[in-house]
Design a protein around this motif. Structure first.
Motif, PDB file in Angstrom:
ATOM      1  N   UNK A 112      18.950  -9.726 -72.725  1.00 31.24           N
ATOM      2  CA  UNK A 112      20.107  -9.210 -73.445  1.00 31.24           C
ATOM      3  C   UNK A 112      20.431 -10.155 -74.598  1.00 31.24           C
ATOM      4  N   UNK A 113      19.862  -9.851 -75.748  1.00 33.71           N
ATOM      5  CA  UNK A 113      20.066 -10.703 -76.911  1.00 33.71           C
ATOM      6  C   UNK A 113      20.441  -9.862 -78.112  1.00 33.71           C
ATOM      7  N   UNK A 114      19.833 -10.159 -79.249  1.00 41.35           N
ATOM      8  CA  UNK A 114      20.071  -9.358 -80.441  1.00 41.35           C
ATOM      9  C   UNK A 114      19.734  -7.902 -80.158  1.00 41.35           C
ATOM     10  N   UNK A 115      18.642  -7.683 -79.437  1.00 44.81           N
ATOM     11  CA  UNK A 115      18.272  -6.349 -78.977  1.00 44.81           C
ATOM     12  C   UNK A 115      18.145  -6.357 -77.461  1.00 44.81           C
ATOM     13  N   UNK A 116      17.164  -5.626 -76.938  1.00 46.89           N
ATOM     14  CA  UNK A 116      16.869  -5.641 -75.505  1.00 46.89           C
ATOM     15  C   UNK A 116      15.394  -5.953 -75.318  1.00 46.89           C
ATOM     16  N   UNK A 117      15.094  -7.165 -74.894  1.00 50.21           N
ATOM     17  CA  UNK A 117      13.720  -7.533 -74.599  1.00 50.21           C
ATOM     18  C   UNK A 117      13.357  -7.106 -73.191  1.00 50.21           C
ATOM     19  N   UNK A 118      12.066  -6.877 -72.941  1.00 44.92           N
ATOM     20  CA  UNK A 118      11.671  -6.435 -71.603  1.00 44.92           C
ATOM     21  C   UNK A 118      10.216  -6.795 -71.330  1.00 44.92           C
ATOM     22  N   UNK A 119       9.951  -7.080 -70.061  1.00 45.21           N
ATOM     23  CA  UNK A 119       8.593  -7.384 -69.616  1.00 45.21           C
ATOM     24  C   UNK A 119       8.541  -7.241 -68.108  1.00 45.21           C
ATOM     25  N   UNK A 120       7.340  -6.985 -67.598  1.00 44.83           N
ATOM     26  CA  UNK A 120       7.132  -6.981 -66.152  1.00 44.83           C
ATOM     27  C   UNK A 120       5.991  -7.930 -65.815  1.00 44.83           C
TER      28      UNK A 120
END
Length: 224
Positions: A112-120
Motif C-alpha cells: 500500500x504505497x503510491x499505488x498497489x504493489x502485489x506479488x505472490x
C-alpha cells in the motif's frame, strides 16, 4: 550487495554491510539515467560488487518492460547492468519486498504505497503480479481506491473499508496461506483481517540481498 528500492516519492539504498539507509526524492521527472547518476553519487563512499533493483512496474530479463506510472521517462528496456558497470538483478519492487517478507508456504504480498504493489511467493517460487491495475468499481481499478490518490480523495475511513474489501477479494481468488501488507500506508490499516500480517519496508532491502544469496546457493549446489 547494494539494494535499491525505487518508489514514487523516494529512491532508497542500502548495502548488506553497512545496513544504513540513504535516500533521495524521485517523482514524475526522474528518469532511469538520472536515478543511476544519483545512486552513484549517494553511494560513492560505499563498496559493493552486485546490485538489486526494485522497480515499480513489470520487469522482464532484468529490464523494465514499461514506463512507470509515477516517475519520468526512459525506464522501459533500460540496461542497469551496463549503466552501473556491475552485475544487476531487477525485479518488480513489490516482489523485492515480498522476498524479504517471505516465511515459507503460499504468501500474497500487497504493498500500500503510491499505488498497489502485489506479488505472490508459492513454496519459494517468485511470481510478480500487477493486481493493482485490475478493474474494481465504477470504471476504476484496485489501485485507484487503495493507493495514495484514493486515500486523499476518499478519506481514511472509506479508504480502510476499500482496503479490507480488496484484501477479501484477492484472498478469495488466490487462496494464500497468509497475506503481508507492506508499503508506506500499511500503518494506516487498523485491525487487519485474519491471515494478514504487517511487513516492514526494510524488508525490501532484505529481499534485494536474498535475491543474490539464493543465486549463490544454487550455484554452490550445482558445483557439488
Amino acid at each position: 550487495m547494494l539494494a535499491i528500492d525505487v518508489g514514487g516519492t523516494h529512491v532508497k539504498v542500502m548495502t548488506d554491510k553497512e545496513r544504513i539507509k540513504r535516500e533521495f526524492e524521485s517523482g514524475p521527472t526522474l528518469s532511469a539515467t538520472e536515478m543511476v547518476r544519483q545512486v552513484k553519487l549517494l553511494t560513492k563512499d560505499w563498496s559493493y560488487d552486485v546490485i538489486s533493483v526494485g522497480y515499480p512496474g513489470p520487469v522482464v530479463h532484468n529490464r523494465p518492460l514499461t514506463e512507470p506510472h509515477n516517475l519520468g521517462r526512459g525506464w522501459a528496456g533500460f540496461d542497469f547492468h551496463r549503466a552501473f558497470g556491475r552485475p544487476t538483478r531487477v525485479v518488480n519492487d513489490a516482489l523485492m519486498q515480498a522476498i524479504g517478507s517471505y516465511q515459507g508456504g503460499r504468501m500474497l504480498f500487497l504493498g500500500l504505497g503510491t499505488g498497489l504493489g502485489s506479488a505472490m511467493i508459492v513454496d519459494g517460487v517468485y511470481e510478480p503480479m500487477e493486481l493493482g491495475h485490475l478493474p474494481y468499481r465504477k470504471g476504476a481499478t484496485f489501485e485507484d481506491y487503495v493507493g495514495v490518490a484514493g486515500f486523499e480523495r476518499r478519506g481514511r475511513k472509506k479508504w480502510r473499508k476499500s482496503v479490507d474489501d480488496v484484501i477479501a477479494r484477492l484472498s478469495a481468488a488466490l487462496e494464500p496461506e497468509y497475506i503481508v501488507l507492506g508499503g508506506g500506508n500499511a500503518d494506516k490499516v487498523d485491525n487487519p483481517p485474519p491471515k494478514v500480517r504487517f511487513g516492514d519496508n526494510a524488508n525490501a532491502f532484505e529481499g534485494g540481498f536474498r535475491m543474490w544469496k539464493k543465486r549463490a546457493r544454487k550455484a554452490s549446489s550445482a558445483r557439488r
